[in-house]
Design a protein around this motif. Structure first.
Motif: not given
Length: 276
Positions: A236-265
């Motif tokens: 899991i740690k390796l997957r996070k490092w490869v996808t988020e750190t190396k590939l910059g794939r933060g994630g695919k999120f819901a199309a419904v915009k949350e009020k606080t989404m921009m505050d989440r990092e």
């Protein structure tokens, strides 16, 4: 002051929805995958119970005995985990707020523990079965081959899916105690089964046959469980490092915009909802 490791937190639960999102597929796709796995697991379990009721010499007695086997119990766990995970995922995909976020903190913590069992126990079952219980001869009856592949091979495929595809975080090391505790409960169940029904679910639990090897098997499986936790944690740690750190794939999120989404990092980057 040293923080109590057993105390439930009061901070925001899973702020970037790691349990309901993936780095590679949309929340809707993740929902369908989880729902399909859950459906397959439930169909397998129900079919096995029905088949044994019809074809076993003692009829439904064989089906009842299934609930004493660790393999069967963990497979029920897989079925229910993916059902709950699918529900949490679809509620997030539809509204931007997963049902899990509305649960009391202790239920959220239990879901996290549930996830840990799903990414560890199936590998324990698979390794013990093919290394210790399988006699080396393939099954002549199609049903037996299918049921064993489903419960002793595909179970680990499903576990690997949960390690690789979602954005779940590494489980806390404290969960090792939970894994060992559940194994201890099963050990008690196995001996209760022998006392009440007259058979050992696994021959390596029979003290008359195994003698001193009994303790070796019990301790070995417990240590193996801890090692597999470490392997799952590392993957899991390796997957996070490869996808988020190396590939910059933060994630695919819901199309419904949350009020606080921009505050989440996530990894230092703002989480942007997936555009439809």
């Amino acid at each position: 002051m040293v923080r109590n490791p057993f105390k439930l937190g009061t901070d925001l639960w899973d702020p970037s929805h790691r349990f309901e999102t993936s780095w590679i597929i949309s929340p809707w796709a993740l929902f369908f995958c989880r729902a399909l796995i859950s459906l397959y697991a439930f169909v397998t379990l129900i079919f096995v119970l029905a088949y044994q009721c019809i074809n076993s010499p003692n009829h439904c007695g064989a089906s009842q005995a299934q609930f004493s086997y660790f393999t069967t119990l963990t497979y029920w766990g897989i079925a229910f985990y993916f059902l709950f995970a699918a529900i949490h995922t679809i509620t997030y995909a539809r509204t931007g707020h997963p049902l899990l976020d509305r649960f009391p903190r202790f239920l959220q913590a239990l879901h996290s523990c549930f996830y840990t069992t799903i990414v560890v126990y199936p590998f324990v079952v698979t390794i013990v079965y093919w290394a210790r219980l399988y006699d080396g001869h393939w099954y002549k009856i199609t049903y037996e081959g299918w049921s064993n592949i489903s419960q002793h091979a595909l179970n680990s495929v499903f576990a690997f899916f949960e390690i690789v595809i979602p954005r779940t975080d590494t489980p806390p090391p404290l969960h090792i105690l939970w894994l060992i505790f559940v194994l201890a409960l099963y050990l008690a169940l196995a001996y209760v089964t022998e006392a009440t029904k007259g058979f050992y679910t696994y021959d390596f639990l029979d003290p008359e046959k195994q003698k001193g090897w009994l303790a070796v098997y019990i301790v070995g499986i417990a240590l193996g469980c801890v090692i597999l936790f470490g392997v799952a944690w590392g993957l899991i740690k390796l997957r996070k490092w490869v996808t988020e750190t190396k590939l910059g794939r933060g994630g695919k999120f819901a199309a419904v915009k949350e009020k606080t989404m921009m505050d989440r990092e996530i990894g230092g980057k703002e989480a942007v909802p997936l555009q439809g």
